[in-house]
Design an enzyme around this catalytic site. Structure first.
Site, PDB file in Angstrom:
ATOM      1  CG  ASN A   1      56.987  12.198  16.350  1.00  0.00           C
ATOM      2  OD1 ASN A   1      56.929  11.234  17.234  1.00  0.00           O
ATOM      3  ND2 ASN A   1      55.704  12.621  16.096  1.00  0.00           N
ATOM      4  CD  GLU A   2      63.039  17.571  15.487  1.00  0.00           C
ATOM      5  OE1 GLU A   2      63.145  17.187  14.352  1.00  0.00           O
ATOM      6  OE2 GLU A   2      62.911  18.641  15.966  1.00  0.00           O
ATOM      7  N   PRO A   3      64.477  12.961  13.976  1.00  0.00           N
ATOM      8  CG  PRO A   3      65.684  13.927  12.139  1.00  0.00           C
ATOM      9  CD  PRO A   3      64.631  14.437  13.097  1.00  0.00           C
TER      10      PRO A   3
ATOM     11  CB  SER B   1      60.746   9.560  16.177  1.00  0.00           C
ATOM     12  OG  SER B   1      61.162  10.962  16.654  1.00  0.00           O
TER      13      SER B   1
ATOM     14  CB  THR C   1      63.491  21.511  14.293  1.00  0.00           C
ATOM     15  OG1 THR C   1      63.387  20.270  13.723  1.00  0.00           O
ATOM     16  CG2 THR C   1      62.028  21.729  14.854  1.00  0.00           C
TER      17      THR C   1
END
Length: 636
Positions: free
Chosen positions: A168-170, A172, A187
């Site tokens: 869940n990347e920035p 999300s 990432t």
């Protein structure tokens, strides 16, 4: 299960007004991992006693490996059964074949599932082999399957430097469910080590969502190392924001962050404890506080006032010391005494206030270098100074470093060898091996040997430039490293024996070793562990009574000023000479494989770092030097 009761015995926890997530700090990740594995095992057994399934959400990456190893040990030695366990993994790269060694399917079976009695039908991992049109429905079904299993009883998490949990990347959403997602560049950089280059890292993954994770009854997040310190502080002490998805965990009522000392090092109660509680003012803490105050106010140490101390949480320190005047002088002198142009000790000089002893005048020295360039990158100026001042300096390269040589570089050397030797069959075979290599194939033994030889000859060229006789250059080729893959073997007795033999042969007065645990693929830590184990074995030897160990840091981080016990200044000429010594390691220039998140080449990073250390000393009131190399003494 009350998270406030978890880990309070083995791990240190002190709730402060700054912290919004319960956390426990352990001395190291090994001890912390045992505590987490014990909690999981107790949950499994309690569910077995109630004749209920135990639903675990599991994570991949380096953080949970020791947890899984301990669970496997419990299964093999203590009879812990996994027959009632249902697992749901957080994520998987997409697309990704199950048999690819970089897949999370492969990881979980390699580290856990192949070694315990879990039922295959109870293993759930996002499928990286789906057709694109199948992904959406798979994600819906994955959510339903978790719900049908009764929800997650326990969710194990790691955390990325972007603050991602799962993938869940920035950006999300708070209530996001299982879905496919584009990976953040940071990432992908962090994964590049395992994939032997960022160009091989997938751009997409399938991940459980934030909402899915937050529904777990219990959440434990693991974070190890100084690389995670910044994001851990943001997550525990910052505001809830989609820019740092892990901050959403602040709303969960049963979560614990399990940290080692490195990961916790930026927390307010660790970095500046005088801001949150009454302190016992040890010499170390006093120096740390004074350096912090001087840096914060941009004043030299000798200019700090009573008011400065009182207004920044240090009134109790001032009471103990009597006045800022005397405290400032004491701390100024302490910092001044760390600076020396004689890293091996200055002969016939009073060494009362010097970092090193003045005897013997000519010391035997071993510089342990994890890779075949860490010696000159991390302490090239000190290296040069030790040789120049007449000490018997030995360099011991602990690993071959072959994995960090690109296929293109190896092919170039093989083709030169082929032409020089009139069609040499060994060179021809290496060229054939390299040209037929696919994806993540492990290098053949001949290719690994060539790559190791490239790094060996670069090292010898560098040591000759500094002035070391060839017979004082040693290549240990520790076996743990020789897998041909990023994943290394565990340390063995053979590794430690090789280290012991090296130390026993030289009987050194000084040992220098890499204490930089921020190395992205872990070799530095393993090499340091090998040294510590060998020192433990040898400490009864008479010559060890007169052996001091100094730790340097590598290309990623420097010691904090308050931690530095020996600072060796470099002139502008020595800075240039150090740079030239690094340049001999040509295979590691221009697109080095394992440079982490910093796009600069190693010589650029370390030059800037050495100059920055000198600037920090100068800002505290010390003399204005071009650059410093810094060391911290290890007491064994």
């Amino acid at each position: 299960m009350n998270n406030k009761l978890q880990y309070t015995e083995a791990g240190k926890f002190e709730e402060t007004r700054f912290e919004k997530i319960h956390n426990a700090v352990f001395d190291n990740s090994d001890v912390a991992s045992l505590a987490v594995a014990e909690e999981i095992a107790e949950l499994i057994k309690s569910k077995q006693a109630a004749n209920e399934p135990c639903v675990l959400g599991l994570a991949t990456g380096s953080s949970p490996i020791n947890v899984y190893e301990e669970l496997v040990r419990m299964h093999e030695e203590e009879g812990l059964s996994f027959k009632n366990v249902i697992t749901f993994n957080l994520d998987e790269y997409y697309p990704m074949a199950k048999d690819n060694t970089q897949s999370y399917w492969y990881f979980m079976h390699d580290h856990l599932f192949n070694h315990v009695d879990i039922l295959p039908e109870n293993i759930n991992i996002p499928d990286g082999e789906l057709k694109p049109e199948e992904v959406h429905q798979f994600c819906i079904d994955y959510e339903l399957k978790i719900k049908e299993a009764g929800g997650l009883d326990f969710q194990l998490l790691g955390i990325g430097r972007t603050g991602h949990i799962g993938f869940n990347e920035p950006g999300s959403h708070f209530n996001s469910g299982t879905r496919n997602i584009t990976l953040d560049h940071i990432t992908r950089i962090d994964a590049a080590t395992a994939f032997l280059g960022i160009e091989h890292v997938p751009r997409v993954a399938i991940t459980m969502g934030i909402g899915t994770i937050r529904k777990a009854k219990r959440i434990v997040l693991l974070a190890w190392g100084i690389n995670k310190a910044s994001v851990i502080k943001e997550t525990i002490e910052g505001e809830i924001t989609s820019e740092v998805p892990a901050t959403y965990l602040q709303t969960h009522n049963n979560v614990t962050f399990v940290l080692d000392e490195g990961a916790s090092s930026d927390l307010t109660r660790v970095r500046t404890p005088w801001l949150v509680k009454n302190c016992i003012w040890t010499d170390e803490l006093t120096l740390k506080a004074v350096v912090w105050l001087s840096s914060k106010l941009e004043k030299s140490v000798l200019k700090l006032t009573d008011k400065d101390y009182n207004f920044h949480g240090m009134s109790s320190l001032l009471v103990e010391q009597g006045s800022a005047y005397q405290l400032n002088i004491n701390m100024f002198n302490k910092l001044q005494h760390t600076i020396t142009g004689w890293p091996g000790g200055k002969p016939n000089a009073d060494d009362t206030n010097r970092p090193e002893r003045n005897t013997p005048a000519r010391k035997r020295v071993i510089i342990f270098s994890p890779h075949p360039d860490d010696d000159v990158i991390s302490m090239g100026g000190t290296f040069d100074r030790l040789v120049e001042q007449g000490h018997e300096v030995h360099v011991a390269y602990q690993t071959s470093g072959n994995i960090a040589v690109s296929d293109e570089e190896a092919l170039k050397f093989a083709e030169v060898s082929l032409d020089l030797n009139g069609g040499d069959s060994r060179a021809a075979q290496i060229i054939k091996d390299l040209r037929s290599k696919k994806g993540y194939d492990v290098d053949t033994e001949a290719v690994r040997k060539l790559k190791g030889l490239i790094r060996r000859k670069e090292s010898v060229a560098g040591t000759r430039y500094v002035g070391i006789p060839d017979e004082q250059v040693h290549f240990l080729d520790l076996p743990f490293y020789e897998t041909g893959r990023v994943k290394k073997n565990k340390l063995s007795k053979k590794d430690v024996d090789i280290m012991c033999d090296m130390i026993n042969k030289v009987k050194p007065h000084q040992i220098y070793a890499a204490g930089d645990l921020a190395d992205p693929h872990g070799t530095h830590k393993v090499c340091l562990d090998a040294l510590f184990l060998s020192l433990a074995e040898l400490k009864k030897e008479t010559y060890m009574d007169d052996c001091w160990v100094w730790l340097y840091r590598g290309a990623w981080h420097e010691w904090d000023i308050h931690d530095i016990e020996m600072a060796v200044p470099m002139s502008p000429d020595q800075v240039l000479k150090k740079k030239q010594a690094i340049f001999y390691h040509q295979s590691q220039k221009d697109g080095v494989m394992f440079q982490g998140d910093d796009s600069r080449e190693f010589w650029m990073r370390v030059e800037d770092r050495n100059k920055e250390t000198a600037k920090k000393y100068h800002s505290l009131g010390m003399a204005d030097y071009a650059a410093f190399e810094a060391f911290k003494r290890y007491h064994f």
